[in-house]
Design an enzyme around this catalytic site. Structure first.
Site, PDB file in Angstrom:
ATOM      1  N   ASP A  93      78.882 102.398 -39.479  1.00  0.00           N
ATOM      2  CA  ASP A  93      79.039 103.361 -38.391  1.00  0.00           C
ATOM      3  C   ASP A  93      80.257 104.249 -38.630  1.00  0.00           C
ATOM      4  O   ASP A  93      81.205 103.830 -39.289  1.00  0.00           O
ATOM      5  CB  ASP A  93      79.283 102.643 -37.057  1.00  0.00           C
ATOM      6  CG  ASP A  93      78.106 101.800 -36.643  1.00  0.00           C
ATOM      7  OD1 ASP A  93      76.993 102.076 -37.081  1.00  0.00           O
ATOM      8  OD2 ASP A  93      78.351 100.839 -35.871  1.00  0.00           O
TER       9      ASP A  93
HETATM   10  N1  URA Z   1      77.304  96.464 -37.517  1.00  0.00           N
HETATM   11  C1  URA Z   1      77.752  97.439 -36.710  1.00  0.00           C
HETATM   12  O1  URA Z   1      77.662  97.324 -35.496  1.00  0.00           O
HETATM   13  N2  URA Z   1      78.280  98.523 -37.267  1.00  0.00           N
HETATM   14  C2  URA Z   1      78.419  98.694 -38.585  1.00  0.00           C
HETATM   15  O2  URA Z   1      78.926  99.712 -39.041  1.00  0.00           O
HETATM   16  C3  URA Z   1      77.945  97.666 -39.412  1.00  0.00           C
HETATM   17  C4  URA Z   1      77.393  96.562 -38.846  1.00  0.00           C
END
Ligand code: URA
Length: 246
Positions: free
Chosen positions: A102
């Site tokens: 993310d």
């Molecule tokens: N899980 C999440 O919530 N975000 C990420 O970036 C990776 C795994």
């Protein structure tokens, strides 16, 4: 810039001498045009074909990036935000991230132009472990930690069993750090797993991708994988040898 016959030879199609003969006999095209002059110079961006079949000439490269938070895990962003590719401006190959983190998540992300390996690593059947450290609020109870480890019902189904460890807790501030290892790669999975328990993830960092850790790296740093590390990724995904084998 490289000589055309060298690129053809490097791609494993023919020896240097045979490559010269292929060029002289008019069987080689550069960007769709027949080239018969030996020693013609080409760059990484030229499209070379022999008898109309594209030559995969790009050298395969592999990097581990410590993605900072506030960076997008894609090749381009329509909102002009910094992307993971922006950290590799000196790299001539067209690399891309293997999977995603993310925008707000920091941590280990593999970057390569090896599409075959990337597809394997992202395929759920190979179950590549990903370890995250989440700073959460409030402190999870033991029963909640057990749920995280045994499986949580999300709107896209139950999560697979995970390894969970409460690393640190501050009962005054009501915050904790939890280490979580999962092998699935669903969208925002870690945040959604905690959210299902009414726990908010304030910070999320991926500490490890498979056996690759962030040791020695700071946010924004990247390093090339060592040949034995690439080999291990190949073994883990049942791709045996031959990095040219895309
Ligand atoms: N899980 C999440 O919530 N975000 C990420 O970036 C990776 C795994």
């Amino acid at each position: 810039m490289e000589r055309l016959q060298k690129i053809i030879a490097q791609a494993g199609i023919a020896s240097r001498r045979k490559a010269e003969l292929l060029i002289q006999s008019g069987r080689v095209q550069v960007n769709g045009k027949r080239v018969t002059v030996l020693g013609t110079k080409v760059t990484e961006k030229d499209k070379i074909a022999v008898d109309g079949v594209p030559v995969q000439k790009e050298i395969l490269v592999y990097f581990l990036l410590y993605k900072p938070a506030g960076v997008i895990s894609s090749v381009k962003d329509d909102r002009n935000r910094t992307t993971v590719v922006d950290f590799f401006q000196q790299v001539p190959q067209r690399i891309f991230p293997v999977g995603r983190l993310d925008y707000d998540t920091s941590g280990a992300i593999l970057m390569t132009n090896d599409g075959k390996l990337a597809n394997r690593l992202m395929h759920p059947k190979f179950e590549i472990d990903k370890t995250y450290i989440a700073t959460v609020h409030p402190v999870p109870e033991a029963s909640q930690l057990r749920k995280l480890s045994s499986g949580i019902r999300l709107d896209d189904g139950m999560t697979a069993p995970a390894k969970v460890q409460l690393v640190e807790s501050d009962y005054l501030k009501k915050t904790a750090m939890v280490r979580l290892t999962i092998h699935e790669g669903r969208n925002r999975q870690v945040r959604r797993m905690f959210a299902a328990l009414d726990i908010h993830v304030r910070k999320l960092k991926r500490e490890r991708y498979g056996f690759l850790s962030l040791a020695g790296l700071h946010p924004g740093d990247a390093r090339s994988l060592k040949p034995h590390e690439v080999k291990t990724l190949y073994h883990m995904t049942h791709l045996d040898t031959g990095h040219d084998d895309r």
